[in-house]
Scaffold this motif. Structure first.
Motif, mmCIF file in Angstrom:
data_model
loop_
_atom_site.group_PDB
_atom_site.id
_atom_site.type_symbol
_atom_site.label_atom_id
_atom_site.label_comp_id
_atom_site.label_asym_id
_atom_site.label_seq_id
_atom_site.Cartn_x
_atom_site.Cartn_y
_atom_site.Cartn_z
ATOM 1 N N CYS A 1 13.327 6.281 -57.915
ATOM 2 C CA CYS A 1 14.369 7.103 -58.531
ATOM 3 C C CYS A 1 14.298 7.031 -60.050
ATOM 4 O O CYS A 1 14.320 8.058 -60.736
ATOM 5 C CB CYS A 1 15.745 6.653 -58.040
ATOM 6 N N ALA A 2 14.201 5.811 -60.578
ATOM 7 C CA ALA A 2 14.167 5.643 -62.030
ATOM 8 C C ALA A 2 12.940 6.321 -62.631
ATOM 9 O O ALA A 2 13.026 6.993 -63.668
ATOM 10 C CB ALA A 2 14.179 4.154 -62.381
ATOM 11 N N GLY A 3 11.792 6.154 -61.972
ATOM 12 C CA GLY A 3 10.575 6.780 -62.473
ATOM 13 C C GLY A 3 10.637 8.294 -62.432
ATOM 14 O O GLY A 3 10.206 8.979 -63.368
ATOM 15 N N SER A 4 11.200 8.842 -61.354
ATOM 16 C CA SER A 4 11.326 10.296 -61.245
ATOM 17 C C SER A 4 12.292 10.846 -62.287
ATOM 18 O O SER A 4 12.036 11.893 -62.892
ATOM 19 C CB SER A 4 11.799 10.670 -59.835
ATOM 20 N N CYS A 5 13.408 10.136 -62.490
ATOM 21 C CA CYS A 5 14.373 10.571 -63.502
ATOM 22 C C CYS A 5 13.747 10.545 -64.894
ATOM 23 O O CYS A 5 13.913 11.485 -65.688
ATOM 24 C CB CYS A 5 15.618 9.686 -63.468
ATOM 25 N N TYR A 6 13.025 9.471 -65.187
ATOM 26 C CA TYR A 6 12.420 9.365 -66.512
ATOM 27 C C TYR A 6 11.326 10.418 -66.696
ATOM 28 O O TYR A 6 11.178 10.997 -67.777
ATOM 29 C CB TYR A 6 11.843 7.968 -66.711
ATOM 30 N N ALA A 7 10.565 10.667 -65.629
ATOM 31 C CA ALA A 7 9.526 11.690 -65.708
ATOM 32 C C ALA A 7 10.138 13.068 -65.943
ATOM 33 O O ALA A 7 9.612 13.863 -66.733
ATOM 34 C CB ALA A 7 8.691 11.687 -64.428
ATOM 35 N N LYS A 8 11.245 13.348 -65.272
ATOM 36 C CA LYS A 8 11.928 14.628 -65.492
ATOM 37 C C LYS A 8 12.466 14.713 -66.917
ATOM 38 O O LYS A 8 12.430 15.771 -67.550
ATOM 39 C CB LYS A 8 13.053 14.788 -64.473
ATOM 40 N N PHE B 1 18.158 14.913 -60.898
ATOM 41 C CA PHE B 1 18.420 13.476 -60.823
ATOM 42 C C PHE B 1 19.151 13.151 -59.521
ATOM 43 O O PHE B 1 18.870 12.145 -58.865
ATOM 44 C CB PHE B 1 19.257 13.021 -62.018
ATOM 45 N N LEU B 2 20.111 14.002 -59.164
ATOM 46 C CA LEU B 2 20.812 13.830 -57.887
ATOM 47 C C LEU B 2 19.835 13.929 -56.720
ATOM 48 O O LEU B 2 19.922 13.162 -55.746
ATOM 49 C CB LEU B 2 21.902 14.897 -57.759
ATOM 50 N N ASP B 3 18.897 14.846 -56.825
ATOM 51 C CA ASP B 3 17.869 14.996 -55.800
ATOM 52 C C ASP B 3 17.071 13.703 -55.653
ATOM 53 O O ASP B 3 16.790 13.247 -54.534
ATOM 54 C CB ASP B 3 16.947 16.156 -56.190
ATOM 55 N N TYR B 4 16.724 13.085 -56.771
ATOM 56 C CA TYR B 4 15.939 11.849 -56.730
ATOM 57 C C TYR B 4 16.737 10.696 -56.124
ATOM 58 O O TYR B 4 16.161 9.799 -55.497
ATOM 59 C CB TYR B 4 15.467 11.476 -58.130
ATOM 60 N N VAL B 5 18.050 10.699 -56.314
ATOM 61 C CA VAL B 5 18.894 9.693 -55.660
ATOM 62 C C VAL B 5 18.777 9.824 -54.142
ATOM 63 O O VAL B 5 18.614 8.831 -53.420
ATOM 64 C CB VAL B 5 20.364 9.843 -56.103
ATOM 65 N N LEU C 1 23.483 -0.454 -51.796
ATOM 66 C CA LEU C 1 23.044 -0.978 -53.090
ATOM 67 C C LEU C 1 22.014 -0.051 -53.723
ATOM 68 O O LEU C 1 22.075 0.246 -54.924
ATOM 69 C CB LEU C 1 22.458 -2.379 -52.911
ATOM 70 N N VAL C 2 21.067 0.411 -52.915
ATOM 71 C CA VAL C 2 20.063 1.356 -53.414
ATOM 72 C C VAL C 2 20.740 2.627 -53.919
ATOM 73 O O VAL C 2 20.438 3.127 -55.010
ATOM 74 C CB VAL C 2 19.045 1.699 -52.304
ATOM 75 N N LEU C 3 21.671 3.144 -53.121
ATOM 76 C CA LEU C 3 22.378 4.365 -53.500
ATOM 77 C C LEU C 3 23.155 4.167 -54.794
ATOM 78 O O LEU C 3 23.137 5.033 -55.685
ATOM 79 C CB LEU C 3 23.320 4.778 -52.366
ATOM 80 N N ALA C 4 23.827 3.015 -54.927
ATOM 81 C CA ALA C 4 24.613 2.749 -56.133
ATOM 82 C C ALA C 4 23.717 2.603 -57.361
ATOM 83 O O ALA C 4 23.989 3.196 -58.417
ATOM 84 C CB ALA C 4 25.450 1.481 -55.931
ATOM 85 N N CYS C 5 22.645 1.824 -57.236
ATOM 86 C CA CYS C 5 21.738 1.625 -58.368
ATOM 87 C C CYS C 5 21.079 2.937 -58.796
ATOM 88 O O CYS C 5 20.972 3.232 -59.995
ATOM 89 C CB CYS C 5 20.667 0.595 -58.010
ATOM 90 N N CYS C 6 20.657 3.719 -57.820
ATOM 91 C CA CYS C 6 20.017 4.999 -58.137
ATOM 92 C C CYS C 6 21.020 5.970 -58.757
ATOM 93 O O CYS C 6 20.679 6.713 -59.681
ATOM 94 C CB CYS C 6 19.402 5.603 -56.877
#
Length: 263
Positions: A190-197, A144-148, A238-243
């Protein structure tokens, strides 16, 4: 005189003896390459297609996984390619900072953002591949950190293309939605990758590098963007915070899922 010479020779002999012990000390500190296990000995979430051996055992100390950086295992190439890339990017960024006024010139901010985000995503990826083998929870958490990092770089890549390389005609057409769209797509990535993982752990993501020319097109982009560089750069935060919040939420979901599995 003979006594002095013999004492110096004695000290030299002792120093040589100490040097001979160094390889043994390193062997004792580093995990043995024979400590790796087969695919059948690790949970399915860690198993990779066509890789049947070289997996690191779970639930070892953090020291074990950090020191596995210097050992052969199934993630060694992934770790070193990202780590070397991060080190090269740090050196290139330092050299660039000698030639570009990041502090005084507002039009350098997108360049600064893409340079820093490149280092971030390479570093996060190296950490993910190095430390993910500790447990199922940490496997998901580190990826998840990687996806961020990937999403942050994705936004910064879109930003530098828009800021430095765009033609005036295209700028007029997309000025109202390009940057907000880049922010949204980066978060969705990021959200899609996290959910897929979370749902299907064997999936992965990739990102391609970009080239930009900061100097030659300065008259064009400085006229097009005016004083918006600070806003565009702030949107990266903002992207970094949201991710990051998304990754934390998905990490909590993984923890809850694993707790239910244990019960």
């Amino acid at each position: 005189m003979a006594t002095i010479v013999s004492e110096k020779l004695g000290h030299l002999f002792l120093n040589v003896q100490h040097f001979r012990k160094v390889p043994r000390l390193l062997e004792g500190a580093l995990p043995s390459s024979s400590c790796t296990v087969g695919a059948s000995d690790v949970p399915q979430v860690f198993q990779k297609p066509y890789i049947h051996a070289g997996y690191r055992p779970l639930h070892r100390t953090w020291k074990y996984y950090f020191l596995s950086l210097f050992q052969r295992h199934n993630e060694a190439i992934n770790v070193w390619t990202h780590l070397v890339a991060a080190l090269v990017l740090v050196v290139r960024f330092w050299r660039l900072s000698q030639a570009v006024d990041f502090h005084g010139d507002p039009h350098t901010q997108p360049l600064f953002v893409v340079a820093v985000s490149s280092i971030i995503y390479s570093t996060f990826s190296a950490l993910a591949h190095l430390l993910q083998a500790k447990s199922e929870f940490w496997h998901c958490a580190f990826f998840f950190l990687d996806y961020v990092g990937v999403a942050t770089y994705q936004y910064s890549s879109a930003l530098v293309h828009y800021y430095y390389a765009i033609e005036p005609e295209w700028h007029e057409r997309i000025v109202g939605f390009y940057i907000p769209g880049a922010v949204l797509l980066a978060w969705l990535s990021c959200a899609g990758s996290c959910y897929a993982k979370y749902r299907c752990p064997h999936l992965s993501s990739a990102v391609e590098a970009v080239l930009l020319d900061y100097e030659t097109r300065r008259p064009v982009y400085s006229r097009l963007h005016g004083s918006l560089a600070s806003l565009f750069s702030a949107l990266c935060l903002l992207v970094l915070a949201c991710c990051s919040l998304t990754a934390l939420y998905m990490t909590a979901q993984v923890k809850h899922k694993l707790r239910q599995k244990q019960e």
